[in-house]
Design a protein around this motif. Structure first.
Motif, mmCIF file in Angstrom:
data_model
loop_
_atom_site.group_PDB
_atom_site.id
_atom_site.type_symbol
_atom_site.label_atom_id
_atom_site.label_comp_id
_atom_site.label_asym_id
_atom_site.label_seq_id
_atom_site.Cartn_x
_atom_site.Cartn_y
_atom_site.Cartn_z
ATOM 1 N N ARG A 54 35.867 12.006 -2.659
ATOM 2 C CA ARG A 54 36.656 10.821 -2.281
ATOM 3 C C ARG A 54 36.232 10.294 -0.913
ATOM 4 N NH1 ARG A 54 43.304 10.987 -2.185
ATOM 5 N NH2 ARG A 54 43.678 8.739 -1.812
ATOM 6 N N ILE A 55 36.063 11.199 0.042
ATOM 7 C CA ILE A 55 35.606 10.788 1.378
ATOM 8 C C ILE A 55 34.197 10.214 1.307
ATOM 9 C CG2 ILE A 55 35.059 11.607 3.697
ATOM 10 C CD1 ILE A 55 37.227 13.747 3.304
ATOM 11 N N GLY A 56 33.321 10.871 0.538
ATOM 12 C CA GLY A 56 31.940 10.407 0.419
ATOM 13 C C GLY A 56 31.846 9.020 -0.183
ATOM 14 N N LEU A 57 32.687 8.741 -1.180
ATOM 15 C CA LEU A 57 32.649 7.416 -1.797
ATOM 16 C C LEU A 57 33.119 6.341 -0.820
ATOM 17 C CD1 LEU A 57 32.127 5.757 -4.323
ATOM 18 C CD2 LEU A 57 34.497 6.185 -5.017
ATOM 19 N N GLY A 58 34.144 6.666 -0.022
ATOM 20 C CA GLY A 58 34.599 5.695 0.976
ATOM 21 C C GLY A 58 33.523 5.381 1.996
ATOM 22 N N ILE A 59 32.811 6.414 2.457
ATOM 23 C CA ILE A 59 31.722 6.195 3.408
ATOM 24 C C ILE A 59 30.582 5.424 2.758
ATOM 25 C CG2 ILE A 59 30.002 7.354 4.850
ATOM 26 C CD1 ILE A 59 31.989 9.631 5.202
ATOM 27 N N ALA A 60 30.292 5.731 1.497
ATOM 28 C CA ALA A 60 29.225 5.026 0.782
ATOM 29 C C ALA A 60 29.534 3.543 0.667
ATOM 30 C CB ALA A 60 29.033 5.645 -0.600
ATOM 31 N N TRP A 61 30.774 3.208 0.380
ATOM 32 C CA TRP A 61 31.149 1.800 0.237
ATOM 33 C C TRP A 61 31.078 1.074 1.578
ATOM 34 C CZ3 TRP A 61 30.833 -1.595 -3.187
ATOM 35 C CH2 TRP A 61 31.591 -2.771 -3.168
ATOM 36 N N LEU A 62 31.380 1.790 2.658
ATOM 37 C CA LEU A 62 31.216 1.199 3.993
ATOM 38 C C LEU A 62 29.745 0.940 4.298
ATOM 39 C CD1 LEU A 62 33.692 3.338 6.143
ATOM 40 C CD2 LEU A 62 33.910 0.913 5.646
ATOM 41 N N ALA A 63 28.897 1.900 3.966
ATOM 42 C CA ALA A 63 27.494 1.829 4.365
ATOM 43 C C ALA A 63 26.724 0.780 3.587
ATOM 44 C CB ALA A 63 26.834 3.189 4.194
ATOM 45 N N ILE A 64 27.034 0.596 2.304
ATOM 46 C CA ILE A 64 26.228 -0.314 1.496
ATOM 47 C C ILE A 64 26.371 -1.752 1.980
ATOM 48 C CG2 ILE A 64 28.012 -0.707 -0.254
ATOM 49 C CD1 ILE A 64 24.172 -0.481 -0.757
ATOM 50 N N VAL A 65 27.553 -2.108 2.477
ATOM 51 C CA VAL A 65 27.752 -3.474 2.969
ATOM 52 C C VAL A 65 26.860 -3.735 4.178
ATOM 53 C CG1 VAL A 65 29.431 -5.073 3.957
ATOM 54 C CG2 VAL A 65 30.103 -3.565 2.076
ATOM 55 N N ALA A 66 26.837 -2.788 5.114
ATOM 56 C CA ALA A 66 25.996 -2.959 6.297
ATOM 57 C C ALA A 66 24.520 -2.932 5.933
ATOM 58 C CB ALA A 66 26.307 -1.865 7.314
ATOM 59 N N ALA A 67 24.124 -2.058 4.998
ATOM 60 C CA ALA A 67 22.718 -1.975 4.598
ATOM 61 C C ALA A 67 22.268 -3.267 3.938
ATOM 62 C CB ALA A 67 22.518 -0.789 3.653
ATOM 63 N N GLU A 68 23.117 -3.850 3.100
ATOM 64 C CA GLU A 68 22.745 -5.103 2.424
ATOM 65 C C GLU A 68 22.653 -6.262 3.399
ATOM 66 O OE1 GLU A 68 24.659 -4.179 -1.991
ATOM 67 O OE2 GLU A 68 25.792 -5.315 -0.509
ATOM 68 N N MET A 69 23.397 -6.213 4.470
ATOM 69 C CA MET A 69 23.258 -7.248 5.499
ATOM 70 C C MET A 69 21.875 -7.216 6.129
ATOM 71 S SD MET A 69 26.846 -7.328 7.595
ATOM 72 C CE MET A 69 28.349 -7.994 6.881
ATOM 73 N N LEU A 70 21.285 -6.019 6.238
ATOM 74 C CA LEU A 70 19.993 -5.880 6.900
ATOM 75 C C LEU A 70 18.822 -6.157 5.960
ATOM 76 C CD1 LEU A 70 20.584 -2.697 9.085
ATOM 77 C CD2 LEU A 70 20.611 -5.081 9.810
ATOM 78 N N VAL A 71 18.848 -5.576 4.767
ATOM 79 C CA VAL A 71 17.663 -5.636 3.909
ATOM 80 C C VAL A 71 17.967 -6.136 2.504
ATOM 81 C CG1 VAL A 71 16.503 -3.795 5.156
ATOM 82 C CG2 VAL A 71 17.937 -3.222 3.204
ATOM 83 N N SER A 86 18.841 -8.433 -0.820
ATOM 84 C CA SER A 86 18.626 -9.767 -1.377
ATOM 85 C C SER A 86 19.722 -10.106 -2.372
ATOM 86 C CB SER A 86 17.262 -9.834 -2.070
ATOM 87 O OG SER A 86 17.168 -8.858 -3.095
ATOM 88 N N SER A 87 20.655 -9.187 -2.534
ATOM 89 C CA SER A 87 21.830 -9.384 -3.370
ATOM 90 C C SER A 87 22.872 -8.373 -2.922
ATOM 91 C CB SER A 87 21.492 -9.188 -4.856
ATOM 92 O OG SER A 87 21.065 -7.856 -5.102
ATOM 93 N N GLY A 88 24.067 -8.517 -3.430
ATOM 94 C CA GLY A 88 25.140 -7.609 -3.054
ATOM 95 C C GLY A 88 26.158 -8.286 -2.155
ATOM 96 N N ILE A 89 27.307 -7.646 -2.017
ATOM 97 C CA ILE A 89 28.391 -8.263 -1.262
ATOM 98 C C ILE A 89 28.067 -8.338 0.226
ATOM 99 C CG2 ILE A 89 29.669 -6.124 -0.849
ATOM 100 C CD1 ILE A 89 31.168 -9.534 -1.876
ATOM 101 N N GLY A 90 27.304 -7.366 0.748
ATOM 102 C CA GLY A 90 26.892 -7.446 2.143
ATOM 103 C C GLY A 90 25.951 -8.615 2.387
ATOM 104 N N TYR A 91 25.010 -8.809 1.464
ATOM 105 C CA TYR A 91 24.112 -9.959 1.548
ATOM 106 C C TYR A 91 24.908 -11.260 1.465
ATOM 107 C CZ TYR A 91 20.842 -13.501 -0.169
ATOM 108 O OH TYR A 91 20.135 -14.663 -0.365
ATOM 109 N N PHE A 92 25.917 -11.287 0.596
ATOM 110 C CA PHE A 92 26.749 -12.479 0.454
ATOM 111 C C PHE A 92 27.452 -12.809 1.762
ATOM 112 C CE2 PHE A 92 30.795 -14.534 -0.511
ATOM 113 C CZ PHE A 92 30.400 -15.573 -1.336
ATOM 114 N N VAL A 93 28.005 -11.797 2.434
ATOM 115 C CA VAL A 93 28.685 -12.022 3.710
ATOM 116 C C VAL A 93 27.723 -12.614 4.733
ATOM 117 C CG1 VAL A 93 29.769 -10.865 5.676
ATOM 118 C CG2 VAL A 93 30.429 -10.240 3.359
ATOM 119 N N TRP A 94 26.537 -12.020 4.839
ATOM 120 C CA TRP A 94 25.573 -12.499 5.831
ATOM 121 C C TRP A 94 25.065 -13.894 5.486
ATOM 122 C CZ3 TRP A 94 25.000 -11.104 10.516
ATOM 123 C CH2 TRP A 94 23.856 -11.442 11.236
ATOM 124 N N ASN A 95 24.850 -14.160 4.203
ATOM 125 C CA ASN A 95 24.371 -15.471 3.774
ATOM 126 C C ASN A 95 25.412 -16.552 4.052
ATOM 127 O OD1 ASN A 95 22.405 -17.176 2.535
ATOM 128 N ND2 ASN A 95 23.601 -17.157 0.654
#
Length: 287
Positions: free
Chosen positions: A220-237, A239-248
């Motif tokens: 449960r803790i790992g999934l919460g951290i994973a969901w936090l990390a993917i948004v920041a990672a998609e902002m950086l690299v 080309s799709s995903g909710i993090g990319y959407f936020v940055w775009n």
């Protein structure tokens, strides 16, 4: 289903707090008059645009959307969440699904690695003492700190995002699995030895069921951290995903869409946590 008075009071208080938030939001986005500290006339359109306000409006409105503007923008996005007009114009539903898919792969790989390793570490104190310094050093490293190394070695943005999910969700599952296995009562293990149970039966019928609540907590803790990390990672690299959407949307200065994406990130994380909470309660036993 019976609803207690405390539940009713809690729900009422939550709705009251939500109403206060919207009131503060509305007041904070009311039109204001603008006076230039540099002697530039208030009607100067270039100055108004530079300050993020709409020139020619009655008073100059702030660039932050009002609640009504946000709801109109959100309804427009949610009206066709799975539209696909090309890589740069996909609905927010596709972006959310892309992030969940990356999390599913990286998180699944982390579980496949962490649970067997956690079993070994938990069963053998010598191995635990040997690997614990490495775990304690690697555990606090921010997932994004791995991005330059991942980009240099993997050289694929999609796989780098999955690697970030893997590395950040690995440690909670690993440590909780090891702790849960090490906490299993020795009497139970001795009984299994007396009955001459094979190691496979000890693991499947004794160790994993006994340590399941702790393992699920780590997952449960790992999934919460994973969901936090993917948004920041998609902002950086990404080309799709909710993090990319936020940055775009930020690059397009669409603050209303940024707020919508932030709320969807929070709601999705809450639903994932609720699902794991139910799973955790189903495997928790009373001594």
């Amino acid at each position: 289903m019976f609803i207690s008075r405390d539940q009713i009071k809690g729900t009422t208080l939550s709705l009251l707090m939500l109403g206060i938030i919207f009131m503060v939001w509305e007041v904070a986005t009311l039109p204001v008059s603008v006076k230039s500290p540099y002697g530039i006339p208030e009607g100067n359109a270039e100055y108004q645009m530079l300050m993020g306000r709409v020139p020619g409006a009655v008073g100059a409105t702030k660039g932050f959307p009002t609640p009504i503007q946000f709801f109109y923008s959100a309804s427009d996005q949610l009206h066709a969440p799975f539209r696909d007009n090309g890589p740069s114009d996909r609905g927010i539903g596709w972006q959310l699904a892309a992030s969940l898919f990356r999390v599913l792969i990286g998180y699944g790989l982390a579980i496949l690695v962490a649970i067997p390793l956690g079993l070994i570490i938990g069963l053998h104190p010598v191995i635990h003492r040997a690997v614990d310094p490495f775990i304690q050093i690697l555990k606090p490293i921010s997932p994004l700190a791995w991005m330059p190394i991942a980009l240099y070695t993997i050289k694929n943005a999609e796989e780098c995002g999955i690697f970030v999910i893997f590395i950040c969700s690995l440690w909670p599952v690993l440590m909780n699995t090891a702790f849960g296995v090490a906490s299993v009562k020795r009497d139970w293990i001795n009984v299994a030895r007396t009955l001459e149970m094979s190691w496979s039966r000890r693991i499947t019928l004794l160790l994993i069921p006994a340590a399941a609540p702790t393992i699920i907590t780590g997952m449960r803790i790992g999934l919460g951290i994973a969901w936090l990390a993917i948004v920041a990672a998609e902002m950086l690299v990404g080309s799709s995903g909710i993090g990319y959407f936020v940055w775009n949307q930020w690059n397009n200065l669409s603050i209303a869409n940024v707020i919508l994406a932030v709320l969807l990130i929070g709601v999705t994380g809450m639903l994932l946590d609720v699902a794991f909470g139910r799973l955790q309660r189903s495997v928790t036993y009373a001594e």
